[in-house]
Write an enzyme that holds these catalytic residues in place. Structure first.
Site, mmCIF file in Angstrom:
data_model
loop_
_atom_site.group_PDB
_atom_site.id
_atom_site.type_symbol
_atom_site.label_atom_id
_atom_site.label_comp_id
_atom_site.label_asym_id
_atom_site.label_seq_id
_atom_site.Cartn_x
_atom_site.Cartn_y
_atom_site.Cartn_z
ATOM 1 N N GLU A 27 30.770 51.794 19.452
ATOM 2 C CA GLU A 27 31.328 50.660 18.709
ATOM 3 C C GLU A 27 31.607 51.114 17.278
ATOM 4 O O GLU A 27 30.695 51.141 16.442
ATOM 5 C CB GLU A 27 30.343 49.485 18.692
ATOM 6 C CG GLU A 27 30.839 48.288 17.890
ATOM 7 C CD GLU A 27 29.716 47.328 17.505
ATOM 8 O OE1 GLU A 27 30.019 46.145 17.317
ATOM 9 O OE2 GLU A 27 28.558 47.762 17.382
ATOM 10 N N LYS B 227 28.060 36.962 23.185
ATOM 11 C CA LYS B 227 27.444 36.603 21.899
ATOM 12 C C LYS B 227 27.055 35.117 21.978
ATOM 13 O O LYS B 227 26.392 34.713 22.923
ATOM 14 C CB LYS B 227 28.372 36.915 20.736
ATOM 15 C CG LYS B 227 28.736 38.400 20.654
ATOM 16 C CD LYS B 227 29.441 38.739 19.358
ATOM 17 C CE LYS B 227 29.778 40.215 19.301
ATOM 18 N NZ LYS B 227 30.451 40.573 18.019
ATOM 19 N N ASN C 277 30.115 40.697 26.661
ATOM 20 C CA ASN C 277 29.110 40.204 25.724
ATOM 21 C C ASN C 277 29.597 38.877 25.156
ATOM 22 O O ASN C 277 30.502 38.843 24.317
ATOM 23 C CB ASN C 277 28.897 41.233 24.609
ATOM 24 C CG ASN C 277 27.901 40.758 23.562
ATOM 25 O OD1 ASN C 277 27.215 39.759 23.741
ATOM 26 N ND2 ASN C 277 27.825 41.483 22.458
ATOM 27 N N HIS D 239 23.338 46.783 19.200
ATOM 28 C CA HIS D 239 24.628 46.271 18.731
ATOM 29 C C HIS D 239 24.620 46.237 17.204
ATOM 30 O O HIS D 239 23.569 46.050 16.575
ATOM 31 C CB HIS D 239 24.858 44.871 19.297
ATOM 32 C CG HIS D 239 26.238 44.345 19.063
ATOM 33 N ND1 HIS D 239 26.616 43.778 17.859
ATOM 34 C CD2 HIS D 239 27.326 44.294 19.863
ATOM 35 C CE1 HIS D 239 27.878 43.404 17.935
ATOM 36 N NE2 HIS D 239 28.337 43.700 19.128
#
Length: 284
Positions: free
Chosen positions: A188, A26, A24, A116
């Site tokens: 997560e 971001k 990821n 997320h």
């Protein structure tokens, strides 16, 4: 030849699930030059290891505006994923600023990250919205990488397992039994991510993932095909201690995915540990 066949057998997970690893980005890559350089470096690193890594599904998740560029440049065996899909399930599905699963698929995207902590806890995306998005993505043929995780307050209150099971349940109810092979759940622990945070121990990671797997086995027909992965500051130094866990089917990496050598090291460490055997829980 024979060695290829042997490698193929030893890197497949016992349950028949392919291991899954996503990077990821971001907004860690902010311009096209750095995006091109990173993709070229990833291509070089993975081209040397294609046989070794053939049973690992690897997905790169760049910012939306770079997705088509990354897909055109990235080795065809590697996947490209989106970091979200926007407003595609609301009342204005063809409106301003909307990104639908179909348009993502049209530019070569095959996975999407949903849920997320950035999206849940900062932008306020609800379980209901995430379930709608997941259903839309699966029906369009795009895999869903659903992130679940508890905050520090939820953990301190003793509701860590209840929180992640509730987040999973809300979406799992919308997953057809034959779509679980295109569904990944990433744990997560929100309290363990970021600068100065205390990492979630491998033992605790195994406890949470085992609870998620147990819930799926009881409540979600077909979910043995679902991959459970860990995401929480995975790097070259700690990848092995999490890859050892029997419940871990892969990783989602953040900073380690912005460097091709780091990504390669984490990936090879994971595959090597899985070939050499895992344990239900670590007791070191």
């Amino acid at each position: 030849g024979g060695s290829t066949a042997r490698t193929h057998q030893t890197t497949q997970e016992p349950g028949g699930r392919r291991y899954f690893l996503a990077a990821n980005w971001k907004l860690g890559i902010k311009d096209v030059e750095n995006a091109d350089a990173l993709v070229d470096a990833i291509n070089r690193a993975f081209a040397k290891r294609l046989v070794e890594l053939q049973d690992l599904e690897l997905c790169v998740c760049p910012p939306h505006v770079l997705m088509q560029r990354v897909r055109a440049r990235l080795h065809p065996v590697l996947h490209v994923g989106a970091q979200n899909v926007f407003e595609s399930t609301g009342p204005l599905q063809d409106g301003t600023g909307v990104t639908t699963p179909d348009i993502l698929k049209a530019v070569g995207c095959s996975w999407v990250i949903l849920g997320h902590s950035d999206r849940r806890n900062v932008f306020g995306e609800s379980d209901r919205l995430l379930a709608d998005k997941a259903a839309a993505c699966l029906s369009a043929g795009i895999g869903v990488n659903l992130t679940v995780g508890e905050t520090r307050a939820q953990r301190d209150a003793g509701s860590a397992i209840a929180t992640v099971v509730s987040q999973l349940q809300a979406v799992a109810e919308r997953v057809p039994a034959n779509s679980w092979s295109k569904f990944v759940v990433a744990y997560e622990p929100v309290w363990a991510v970021g600068e100065g945070a205390t990492p979630c121990s491998p033992e605790e990671t195994e406890r949470v993932l085992s609870a998620l797997r147990s819930w799926l086995q009881v409540h979600a027909p077909g979910s043995s095909a679902c991959r459970l992965v860990y995401t929480g500051s995975i790097n070259e130094g700690n990848a092995d201690s999490y890859a050892r866990l029997g419940s871990v089917d892969g990783f989602v990496v953040g900073r380690a995915g912005l460097d091709a050598d780091s990504l390669m090291t984490v990936t090879r460490t994971f595959c090597r540990r899985k070939r050499n055997g895992t344990v239900g829980t670590t007791t070191s």
